[in-house]
Design an enzyme around this catalytic site. Structure first.
Site, PDB file in Angstrom:
ATOM      1  N   ARG A  46       0.862  -1.186   0.000  1.00  0.00           N
ATOM      2  CA  ARG A  46       0.000   0.000   0.000  1.00  0.00           C
ATOM      3  C   ARG A  46       0.890   1.225   0.000  1.00  0.00           C
ATOM      4  O   ARG A  46       1.783   1.354   0.845  1.00  0.00           O
ATOM      5  CB  ARG A  46      -0.884  -0.026   1.254  1.00  0.00           C
ATOM      6  CG  ARG A  46      -1.603   1.257   1.596  1.00  0.00           C
ATOM      7  CD  ARG A  46      -2.831   1.408   0.712  1.00  0.00           C
ATOM      8  NE  ARG A  46      -3.829   2.313   1.211  1.00  0.00           N
ATOM      9  CZ  ARG A  46      -3.710   3.625   1.321  1.00  0.00           C
ATOM     10  NH1 ARG A  46      -2.586   4.209   1.026  1.00  0.00           N
ATOM     11  NH2 ARG A  46      -4.715   4.342   1.736  1.00  0.00           N
ATOM     12  N   GLU A  54     -11.859   4.363  -4.218  1.00  0.00           N
ATOM     13  CA  GLU A  54     -12.158   2.932  -4.296  1.00  0.00           C
ATOM     14  C   GLU A  54     -12.569   2.602  -5.728  1.00  0.00           C
ATOM     15  O   GLU A  54     -13.032   3.469  -6.475  1.00  0.00           O
ATOM     16  CB  GLU A  54     -13.288   2.578  -3.331  1.00  0.00           C
ATOM     17  CG  GLU A  54     -12.974   2.866  -1.879  1.00  0.00           C
ATOM     18  CD  GLU A  54     -11.802   2.062  -1.349  1.00  0.00           C
ATOM     19  OE1 GLU A  54     -11.655   0.886  -1.713  1.00  0.00           O
ATOM     20  OE2 GLU A  54     -11.022   2.634  -0.569  1.00  0.00           O
ATOM     21  N   ARG A  88      -1.143  -5.234   4.909  1.00  0.00           N
ATOM     22  CA  ARG A  88      -0.436  -4.798   3.710  1.00  0.00           C
ATOM     23  C   ARG A  88       0.844  -4.102   4.149  1.00  0.00           C
ATOM     24  O   ARG A  88       0.881  -3.449   5.189  1.00  0.00           O
ATOM     25  CB  ARG A  88      -1.281  -3.812   2.896  1.00  0.00           C
ATOM     26  CG  ARG A  88      -2.581  -4.396   2.404  1.00  0.00           C
ATOM     27  CD  ARG A  88      -3.435  -3.361   1.718  1.00  0.00           C
ATOM     28  NE  ARG A  88      -3.802  -2.304   2.672  1.00  0.00           N
ATOM     29  CZ  ARG A  88      -4.677  -1.344   2.423  1.00  0.00           C
ATOM     30  NH1 ARG A  88      -5.266  -1.276   1.247  1.00  0.00           N
ATOM     31  NH2 ARG A  88      -4.965  -0.432   3.324  1.00  0.00           N
TER      32      ARG A  88
END
Length: 165
Positions: A46, A54, A88
């Site tokens: 990330r 999104e 992540r």
């Protein structure tokens, strides 16, 4: 003294080697997340300091496509900075000597994530994109819905407050 210096050099080399690496991107997940491999292990990464729309949000597909164009199949240099709550790896990415977070914000494909970053370069890049109506800012500031709000809304409020232009 010689042994202490040798040990310190070895320790700092290992720290740098573990956190900085050149990797090849395998797949882009969305506008701020991608999958790559190093040490024969697949990692979800990330990009820090930014938050992209999104995929099902206004301008999410364009943000995803831009990150694909910039990263897919290319070797990138990244620094791993930690792990987020979704497991992540948080990374700072350099692409051809340029900051990827700044590039995405400057072109209007992501927000400067002010909740987690006070970087003046990103703040200036986002202001520039807003003034020039670039990317997700093409309809003006009042028509965008930040991803952190979008994720917190239910379906009804997403439709009411986050439907874009």
């Amino acid at each position: 003294m010689k042994y202490i210096l040798s040990f310190c050099f070895l320790f700092f080399w290992l720290v740098i080697e573990c956190h900085s690496k050149t990797v090849r991107v395998k797949r882009v997940v969305d506008g701020d997340t991608f999958i790559c491999a190093w040490n024969s292990t697949i990692h979800t990464c990330r990009i820090t300091n930014i938050d992209a729309p999104e995929l099902n949000q206004h301008f999410g597909a364009q943000s995803y496509q831009q990150l694909c164009k910039l990263l897919y199949g290319k070797k990138i240099f990244l620094d791993s900075l930690g792990i987020d709550k979704y497991k992540r790896i948080l990374v700072f990415v350099s692409l051809g000597g340029r900051r990827l977070d700044s590039l995405l914000v400057r072109q209007g494909y992501a927000w400067h994530y002010v909740n987690y970053s006070k970087d003046p370069v990103l703040a200036a890049a986002m202001t520039r994109a807003q003034v020039k109506f670039l990317g997700l800012w093409s309809c003006g500031i009042e028509h965008v819905c930040p991803p952190w709000l979008y994720r917190s809304y239910n379906f009804r409020n997403r439709w009411r407050y986050c439907n874009g232009c």
